[in-house]
Design a protein around this motif. Structure first.
Motif, mmCIF file in Angstrom:
data_model
loop_
_atom_site.group_PDB
_atom_site.id
_atom_site.type_symbol
_atom_site.label_atom_id
_atom_site.label_comp_id
_atom_site.label_asym_id
_atom_site.label_seq_id
_atom_site.Cartn_x
_atom_site.Cartn_y
_atom_site.Cartn_z
ATOM 1 N N PRO A 89 0.624 -1.181 0.041
ATOM 2 C CA PRO A 89 -0.193 0.019 0.099
ATOM 3 C C PRO A 89 0.645 1.085 0.105
ATOM 4 N N ALA A 90 1.973 1.569 0.604
ATOM 5 C CA ALA A 90 2.608 2.259 0.660
ATOM 6 C C ALA A 90 2.972 2.980 -0.226
ATOM 7 N N TYR B 23 1.767 1.903 -3.793
ATOM 8 C CA TYR B 23 0.709 2.595 -4.135
ATOM 9 C C TYR B 23 0.594 4.090 -4.058
ATOM 10 N N LEU B 24 0.389 4.347 -2.433
ATOM 11 C CA LEU B 24 0.166 5.938 -2.089
ATOM 12 C C LEU B 24 1.090 6.833 -2.183
ATOM 13 N N ASP C 160 -6.983 7.393 1.414
ATOM 14 C CA ASP C 160 -7.256 6.724 2.153
ATOM 15 C C ASP C 160 -7.710 5.230 0.659
ATOM 16 N N GLU D 88 -5.586 -1.912 4.777
ATOM 17 C CA GLU D 88 -4.317 -1.702 5.754
ATOM 18 C C GLU D 88 -3.636 -1.602 5.851
ATOM 19 N N ARG D 89 -2.933 0.169 5.757
ATOM 20 C CA ARG D 89 -1.047 0.107 5.505
ATOM 21 C C ARG D 89 0.034 -0.554 5.669
ATOM 22 N N ASN D 90 -0.716 -0.654 7.296
ATOM 23 C CA ASN D 90 0.396 -1.752 8.301
ATOM 24 C C ASN D 90 0.544 -2.724 8.215
#
Length: 180
Positions: free
Chosen positions: A17-18, A20-21, A29, A71-73
């Motif tokens: 996710p990190a 992609y963000l 979000d 859930e990013r983490n």
């Protein structure tokens, strides 16, 4: 979690996710959604799984495809988030991510993005809902989605464009079946 099968074109979503963000700096979000279409039950006609939100939840008693927040983490990749959310919301195990349906739906001024995939699940699995989150489910045909009714239930969708996206998914599903 078991390894995920997906076409190479979906590799950008098999990233943390990190990552992609970082590549999409206006997005804060992320939500993933699994559009499940199968032909095995209850008949040979393709049917999509729709779940109805609980009366006590946001968008009460409206219909949607299973999904939820990344859930990013905790989620290794966006596709793992999809796998987790499908299991949490329906009890279904993801067999394969077949195609990307949409990664453009944004709200909150572009700070939130929903990414929707067409997925496959094994035919012998049963849907199990958490009543605190979802009140009901249906396996609806394309005609039922178009008509907004299935098994005596009115299919009012939770989000703008959701019905159209589900209808588009049937076309993608047919296209994949032709390729196979």
């Amino acid at each position: 979690m078991p390894p995920l099968a997906f076409p190479a074109v979906l590799t950008p979503f098999a990233t943390p996710p990190a990552s992609y963000l970082a590549a999409n700096p206006t997005v804060v979000d992320l939500v993933v959604s699994a559009t499940v279409i199968r032909t095995s039950a209850p008949g040979p006609v393709p049917r999509v799984l729709l779940i109805q939100r609980a009366a006590t939840d946001g968008f009460p008693l409206l219909w949607e495809s299973p999904g939820g927040g990344v859930e990013r983490n905790n989620d290794a990749t966006l596709l793992h988030a999809l796998q987790r959310e499908l299991a949490e919301e329906t009890g279904l195990a993801l067999a394969r991510v077949a195609a990307l349906l949409d990664d453009k739906y944004e709200w909150a001024g572009g700070r939130a993005r929903k990414i929707t995939f067409l997925v496959e699940v094994d035919a012998d699995q049963e849907v199990v809902l958490d009543p605190a989150e979802h009140a009901d489910f249906v396996w609806a045909t394309e005609a039922e989605v178009r008509d907004g009714r299935c098994d005596g239930r009115v299919l009012d969708f939770a989000y703008p464009g959701a019905r159209e996206l589900v209808l588009e998914a049937f076309g993608v599903f047919r296209g994949l079946a032709v390729e196979a």
